[in-house]
Scaffold this active site. Structure first.
Site, PDB file in Angstrom:
ATOM      1  N   GLU A  85     -36.734 -65.827   1.058  1.00 58.91           N
ATOM      2  CA  GLU A  85     -37.852 -64.867   0.348  1.00 58.91           C
ATOM      3  C   GLU A  85     -37.803 -63.421   0.464  1.00 58.91           C
ATOM      4  O   GLU A  85     -38.227 -62.551  -0.278  1.00 58.91           O
ATOM      5  CB  GLU A  85     -39.107 -65.553   0.331  1.00 58.91           C
ATOM      6  N   GLU A 116     -30.808 -83.051  14.995  1.00 56.58           N
ATOM      7  CA  GLU A 116     -31.746 -82.055  15.603  1.00 56.58           C
ATOM      8  C   GLU A 116     -31.701 -82.416  17.441  1.00 56.58           C
ATOM      9  O   GLU A 116     -32.152 -81.939  18.075  1.00 56.58           O
ATOM     10  CB  GLU A 116     -33.008 -82.591  15.262  1.00 56.58           C
TER      11      GLU A 116
END
Length: 309
Positions: A85, A116
């Site tokens: 963004e 992860e």
């Protein structure tokens, strides 16, 4: 070593939602809304650390360093989102703010098994981006213990980059691997262990503050207007011209004319109108003041007062 989730409030059961499966939709929506309202209060308690983090990120970006968000699952997705963004909102180069997620972009939509759990992968992902001492790395983990994030933070510290951690539990493990630790304990989730809920909301609120605060520090905001917005579609072209009007008080026709004369650069158009300069002269002023409109306007006024122009 076995993972102990008992000490993490994000993994405990919420006593207010023990009957979640039999609640009416009204009761469910009411209790979830009430729980969500506590998130901003939790973020408030971390404002001192957030302020320091913003200042640290600004310093990196001002010396042409980069900001990296690194996380797994929801935490990683939120980092990727905030980074993405920044490009349309603040007109940044995609390299300036980057989001890294364990398992790569595939993990944005599907789980990548074991990604992860690898400290080495966190290091490797940053190594491939040629992390330097001028950069800042923000490690995001709701649990506060994700190995991928810890590996990335440890590597960042080793190369001299600034490090920030963001967790939703107190005394989080990742807090011990960062120079600045942001802890936002949101308490038990409405749906036990689903940290895409309150924890995700808390992380989004903090990331909003980090990126927006840093961009303000780079002169990408004038008053409360996003003056480096990229007009990549029809709506954003209209918004750009409206921003020019709001910043200068000019009419729509003047805004549209300046917008085109500035090659659709909102900030430049604003400076042209406020200083009554050509696009070339306005750009020179902006360069001299590192892109801060308020400083540019002041510098222009001083030049006219001194008779240098």
């Amino acid at each position: 070593m076995a993972i102990n989730l008992d000490q993490m409030t994000t993994e405990t059961r919420n006593q207010k939602t023990m009957a979640l499966d039999t609640m009416t939709v009204h009761d469910f929506a009411t209790v979830m809304n009430a729980e969500d309202q506590t998130v901003a209060q939790s973020v408030q308690q971390a404002l001192a650390a957030i302020e320091t983090a913003i200042q640290t990120i600004s310093r990196s970006l001002k010396k042409d360093g980069r900001l990296f968000y690194i996380g797994a699952g929801t935490s990683g997705r939120l980092g990727v989102l905030d980074a993405a963004e920044c490009v349309p909102t603040f007109g940044t180069d995609p390299e300036m703010v980057q989001g890294l997620i364990a398992g790569g972009m595939k993990a944005m939509t599907v789980a990548v098994e074991g990604a992860e759990d690898s400290k080495e992968l966190g290091k490797t992902d940053l190594l491939q981006r040629h992390l330097s001492a001028d950069d800042t790395v923000v490690g995001i983990a709701a649990s506060g213990r994700t190995p991928y994030v810890i590996g990335g933070l440890d590597y960042a510290q080793a190369v001299g980059a600034a490090t920030i951690s963001l967790a939703c539990n107190t005394h989080a493990e990742i807090s011990q691997h960062a120079q600045i630790a942001i802890e936002v304990p949101v308490g038990p989730e409405v749906l036990t262990g689903s940290t895409r809920l309150k924890a995700g909301t808390a992380q989004k609120l903090v990331l909003n503050m980090l990126s927006t605060g840093a961009m303000i520090g780079l002169g990408k905001v004038f008053q409360n207007l996003m003056v480096d917005v990229l007009p990549t579609n029809e709506k954003l072209v209209v918004r750009s011209q409206r921003i020019i009007q709001q910043a200068t008080g000019c009419d729509a026709a003047t805004a549209a004319k300046a917008f085109e004369a500035a090659d659709q650069h909102v900030k430049l158009a604003i400076v042209m109108i406020l200083t009554q300069r050509s696009s070339t002269d306005a750009q020179k002023l902006l360069t001299q003041t590192n892109g801060f409109i308020s400083q540019t306007v002041t510098a222009s006024s001083e030049e006219k007062t001194d008779g240098t122009r």
